[in-house]
Enzyme design. Structure first.
Site, PDB file in Angstrom:
ATOM      1  N   HIS A 200      -0.519   1.657   2.325  1.00 43.08           N
ATOM      2  CA  HIS A 200       0.940   1.665   1.858  1.00 43.08           C
ATOM      3  C   HIS A 200       1.887   0.791   2.973  1.00 43.08           C
ATOM      4  O   HIS A 200       1.416   1.014   4.024  1.00 43.08           O
ATOM      5  CB  HIS A 200       1.195   3.079   1.768  1.00 43.08           C
ATOM      6  N   ASP A 320       5.950   4.392  -7.964  1.00 49.03           N
ATOM      7  CA  ASP A 320       6.796   4.220  -6.867  1.00 49.03           C
ATOM      8  C   ASP A 320       7.746   5.501  -6.581  1.00 49.03           C
ATOM      9  O   ASP A 320       8.786   5.286  -5.869  1.00 49.03           O
ATOM     10  CB  ASP A 320       7.061   2.893  -6.134  1.00 49.03           C
TER      11      ASP A 320
HETATM   12 MN    MN Z   1       5.490   3.444  -2.327  1.00 44.45          MN
END
Ligand code: MN
Length: 359
Positions: A200, A320
């Site tokens: 990430h 997200d």
């Molecule tokens: Mn993210």
């Protein structure tokens, strides 16, 4: 943008109807299972420790972002929430599951000893949230590159005892990248446990942060993908996938720009083939050892390019959340006309297989 519950229910019903595109490969009346694969989560002790860190004099850009956080904001509450509004929105939109990961920068800015205990606590809390909602959540375990031995122990515990679904790391750790030999035990553990590592983003390492300090460009607008894409290219070009041929890496944000550059990377790799450390072309490594997700990119042409370049088995849906709203992510995916068998893979099938999710 906030949606009322009635609006989201209405939108959810419309979207569900629109998703029933017939295909010869999948039964037309079967519902597509939706598993979102890069969904952020946190807990009070983690936020308190990050807030403490942010009080220091450092000009690190991750800390600069943390200083802007208003702990009373909707987003901060949404990060901590695994029992309320998150599930309501998932219900309204027909999202079956979220794969949760501790929000960036995870445990990677803490000194080793504090990081090790925070990773354990994070993984315990994550396992508890999943135990409360076993059909709605799966989870990526945190680990500590700043203490590789402890990382391996925690990775084993997270999979064998807590039954989590893979690992998450927020790019560099104290400016170091996973291709360095000191981190190989971590890669070996992930390969041995047969669980992927999701890399990430976070703000760029000290070595390359300077140009990102201007024009507010260090975050998701540009800096995150430069940092994380660079991390992945270091791993690919270091040749480490010759040593760990079964290791699987996941990149969000449609592959952090790498898929768009693969042809050129191969072309340049071949021009100096004798100097290269990898036995495989960048595109060959990417096709064998990488998955990408759609997190933060709700754009049909980009998705079509990714599927055409990487194949439908290596692209997974992600939102997200709560950095990106659930609603538009579902709306865009539902609106894309493609074979139902392909959409089934992208929307959840690939994730269920890769992360060994009991859906
Ligand atoms: Mn993210």
């Amino acid at each position: 943008m906030r949606f009322s519950r009635r609006d989201t229910l209405k939108a959810g019903a419309m979207l569900t109807a629109a998703a029933a595109v017939p295909s010869s490969m999948a039964r037309a009346d079967e519902r597509i299972i939706r598993v979102a694969t890069e969904e952020a989560w946190s807990f009070p002790e983690h936020q308190a420790a990050l807030a403490d860190l942010a009080k220091g004099p450092s000009d690190n850009l991750d800390l600069a972002s943390l200083r802007l956080i208003d702990s009373r904001s909707w987003r901060q509450k949404a990060l901590m929430d695994t029992d309320g509004e998150r599930l309501e929105r998932m219900d309204a939109l027909g999202i079956d599951m979220q794969l949760l990961g501790l929000t960036a920068p995870g445990v990677q800015m803490f000194e080793p000893e504090a990081a090790v205990s925070m990773a354990r606590l994070a993984n315990d809390r994550l396992a508890e949230a999943i135990a409360r909602h076993p059909k709605r959540y799966a989870g990526l375990a945190s680990f500590t590159p700043q203490d590789p031995k402890a990382a391996v122990r925690e990775m084993e515990r997270a999979i064998n005892e807590l039954h989590l679904n893979g690992f998450i790391v927020n790019s560099h750790t104290f400016n170091e990248y996973l291709d360095l030999e000191k981190f190989w035990p971590i890669l070996e553990a992930a390969e041995g446990l047969d669980m992927p590592i999701y890399i990430h983003p976070r703000a760029a390492s000290d070595q390359m942060v300077a140009p990102f300090r201007d024009h507010n460009m260090h975050g998701a607008i540009w800096g995150f993908q430069v940092e994380t894409g660079t991390h992945a290219m270091r791993m690919i070009l270091s040749g480490l996938f010759d040593r760990f041929p079964r290791l699987q890496i996941v990149l969000g944000h449609m592959g952090e720009s790498i898929p768009y550059n693969l042809w050129r990377a191969d072309h340049q790799f071949n021009r100096r083939r004798e100097q290269q450390k990898s036995s495989l072309l960048p595109s060959e490594v990417f096709a064998r050892n990488f998955y990408i997700t759609t997190s933060g990119v709700e754009h049909e042409p980009t998705l079509r390019y990714a599927v055409e370049t990487l194949g439908v088995d290596r692209v997974m849906w992600a939102i997200d959340y709560p950095y990106q709203a659930m609603e538009n992510s579902v709306k865009v995916m539902d609106g894309i006309a493609m074979a139902k068998s392909d959409k089934t893979k992208i929307y959840g099938g690939n994730a269920i297989r890769l992360f060994k999710i009991k859906a």
